[in-house]
Design an enzyme around this catalytic site. Structure first.
Site, mmCIF file in Angstrom:
data_model
loop_
_atom_site.group_PDB
_atom_site.id
_atom_site.type_symbol
_atom_site.label_atom_id
_atom_site.label_comp_id
_atom_site.label_asym_id
_atom_site.label_seq_id
_atom_site.Cartn_x
_atom_site.Cartn_y
_atom_site.Cartn_z
ATOM 1 N N GLY A 150 0.845 -1.185 0.000
ATOM 2 C CA GLY A 150 0.000 0.000 0.000
ATOM 3 C C GLY A 150 0.879 1.233 0.000
ATOM 4 N N ASP B 277 3.554 -3.212 17.288
ATOM 5 C CA ASP B 277 2.314 -2.442 17.324
ATOM 6 C C ASP B 277 2.679 -0.966 17.373
ATOM 7 O OD1 ASP B 277 -0.120 -1.266 17.788
ATOM 8 O OD2 ASP B 277 -0.545 -2.357 19.649
ATOM 9 N N ALA B 278 2.404 -0.247 16.301
ATOM 10 C CA ALA B 278 2.768 1.171 16.248
ATOM 11 C C ALA B 278 2.021 1.991 17.289
ATOM 12 C CB ALA B 278 2.490 1.730 14.851
ATOM 13 N N ALA C 54 -3.178 2.218 9.695
ATOM 14 C CA ALA C 54 -4.621 1.977 9.626
ATOM 15 C C ALA C 54 -4.898 0.660 10.339
ATOM 16 C CB ALA C 54 -5.103 1.921 8.184
ATOM 17 N N TYR D 1 -7.170 10.509 3.103
ATOM 18 C CA TYR D 1 -8.045 10.453 1.929
ATOM 19 C C TYR D 1 -9.278 11.295 2.201
ATOM 20 C CZ TYR D 1 -11.000 8.518 -1.811
ATOM 21 O OH TYR D 1 -11.815 8.367 -2.917
ATOM 22 N N TYR E 99 -17.553 8.178 3.771
ATOM 23 C CA TYR E 99 -16.160 8.384 4.147
ATOM 24 C C TYR E 99 -15.954 9.714 4.883
ATOM 25 C CZ TYR E 99 -11.283 7.033 3.902
ATOM 26 O OH TYR E 99 -10.015 6.629 4.242
ATOM 27 N N LYS F 206 -10.425 11.257 10.260
ATOM 28 C CA LYS F 206 -9.533 11.873 9.285
ATOM 29 C C LYS F 206 -9.442 13.392 9.512
ATOM 30 C CE LYS F 206 -8.558 8.100 7.020
ATOM 31 N NZ LYS F 206 -7.188 7.540 7.055
ATOM 32 N N VAL G 207 -6.635 0.286 -4.866
ATOM 33 C CA VAL G 207 -7.027 -1.057 -4.447
ATOM 34 C C VAL G 207 -6.166 -1.449 -3.256
ATOM 35 C CG1 VAL G 207 -7.209 -3.475 -5.107
ATOM 36 C CG2 VAL G 207 -7.673 -1.684 -6.793
ATOM 37 N N THR G 208 -6.801 -1.682 -2.110
ATOM 38 C CA THR G 208 -6.105 -2.139 -0.913
ATOM 39 C C THR G 208 -6.897 -3.280 -0.293
ATOM 40 O OG1 THR G 208 -7.250 -0.695 0.654
ATOM 41 C CG2 THR G 208 -5.321 0.223 -0.476
#
Length: 420
Positions: free
Chosen positions: A60, A119-120, A148, A231, A243, A252, A283-284
């Site tokens: 990604g 784990d961020a 994410a 996004y 979204y 966001k 596309v993810t």
């Protein structure tokens, strides 16, 4: 190491459980070649720098940006990603992630890549990374925040994000991944608690803690920049409600505001700056999970292939980002919007392309989609499979490959999940 023949993936619902190691390796090689071609020579402003990429281990934006940065001249790429080793059920592969194989391939290719499997969101991860940077005398020139996740834990609390709308429920005709048919979708409205939990997971709290840690530990280089990848999407009403105006959009907007506040702090502390990067839809692995997004991206792909616009994949966007940030003459300045956000989504939002997509959305009947959508959906499925190393051209899926390559200190990988 264990060698197995993998002819098809295991899946649970929409999610692929087993990636193909050789397919992922070939994908990495393809991306490296494309990045080589994009940067015939390193960019002077990128030379010798160090990047910290949070969310670096999936096919990604994170990994694509890391590859582009390295090819542009960065000396070191330090990544953080949540990946666990392949697991087995008897002699069969039960689970394996593309991120494991992607990371292995990059590290085999180039010693400039270092990765923490961690784990961020964890304070322990930040503490360990800051300690390691201090011990080695490394300062960070660029932070790319591309995290994410469906949930986040912090100080004994756990929050779960929601893919829900705000206000009244949303009723829209979407695209079913299994059947390829248009079908009604009802998306319920989020409660105030669900909106807040989504903000806690996907908002700016974690980013702020990472930047504070770098500043407090003295690991932020003079002029350090921070890019939070995000996004916003088109004005198409169903997608806008789903979204940017939904629960996810509130998160966001929070990370957008946090990034703006961080920019002022960085300017004062190290002469740096932070900005949100509005990327285009791609596309993810998450695309199939967001209601209405699958249909929108399929329409986008179909319309682009029919000549109505241009689709850019994550590597295209990563290359664009790096050239904007480090290209001669500071190209990024001309790509900022009124809110100071770097807009890399202009090809997606081009009026002619959006007009064609809107025409497709006016066909709200259930059943067979328009041929443009059908063609786009076929491409979506191919690209979705390739995220996991499947349907990759040139791979012999009847051959045996190692499914559990070594990933440890010898490969410049620090596994902090192993001790959890």
């Amino acid at each position: 190491m264990t060698e197995l023949v993998l002819t098809s993936p295991r899946a649970r619902g929409l999610f692929v459980l087993t990636a193909h190691p050789e397919g992922c390796r070939v994908r990495v090689e393809e991306q490296l070649k494309r990045a080589d071609a994009a940067f015939e020579k390193p960019l002077a402003a990128a030379h010798g720098r160090t990047a910290l990429v949070l969310g670096s281990t999936t096919f990604g934006y994170g990994s694509s940006t890391a590859i582009a940065l390295r090819k542009a001249g960065f000396e070191r790429i330090i990544g953080v990603g949540y990946e666990t080793p392949p697991s087995f059920r008897g002699e069969k592969l039960a689970m394996s992630s593309p991120g494991w194989y992607l990371t292995h391939a990059l590290h085999e290719h180039d010693s400039a890549y270092e990765t923490y499997l961690a784990d961020a969101f964890s304070a322990a991860t930040r503490d360990r990374l800051m300690a390691d940077l201090q011990e080695r005398g490394i300062e960070i020139d660029l932070v790319v925040y591309s995290v994410a996740a469906p949930r986040r834990s912090h100080l004994g609390q756990e929050w779960n994000s929601s893919l829900l709308v705000q206000g009244d429920p949303l009723e829209v005709v979407g695209l079913d991944f299994k059947s390829g048919q248009l079908a009604p979708i009802r998306v319920e409205a989020a409660s105030e608690l669900q909106v807040e939990e989504t903000r806690r997971v996907m908002g700016g709290d974690d980013l702020e803690m990472w930047i504070s840690a770098l500043l407090y530990s003295g690991r932020a280089a003079e002029g350090m920049q921070v890019a939070s990848l995000s996004y916003i999407g088109p004005e198409l009403p169903p997608l806008r409600r789903m979204y940017w105006d939904g629960a996810l959009g509130e998160a966001k907007k929070h990370i957008d505001a946090t990034t703006s506040e961080l920019s002022a702090r960085l300017a004062s502390a190290v002469g740096g700056r932070a900005f949100t990067v509005m990327n285009p839809a791609v596309v993810t692995s998450a695309s199939v999970a967001i209601p209405a997004m699958l249909r929108y991206i399929s329409d986008y792909l179909g319309a682009a292939d029919a000549g109505y616009g241009v689709y850019e994949d994550p590597l295209d966007v990563g290359i664009h980002f790096v050239k904007s940030l480090y290209g001669e003459g500071d190209p990024w300045r001309s790509e900022l919007d009124e809110e100071g956000r770097l807009r890399l989504d202009q090809k997606e939002l081009e009026a002619g392309l959006q007009g064609e997509i809107e025409k497709l959305w006016q066909l709200q009947e259930s059943g067979d989609p328009d041929p443009v959508t059908q063609a786009g959906f076929a491409r979506f499925k191919r690209e979705y499979a390739m995220l996991y190393g499947w349907e990759v051209e040139g791979v012999d899926y009847e051959a045996a490959y190692s499914v559990d390559p070594e990933m440890g200190p010898a490969q410049r990988v620090i596994d902090l999940l192993e001790s959890d």
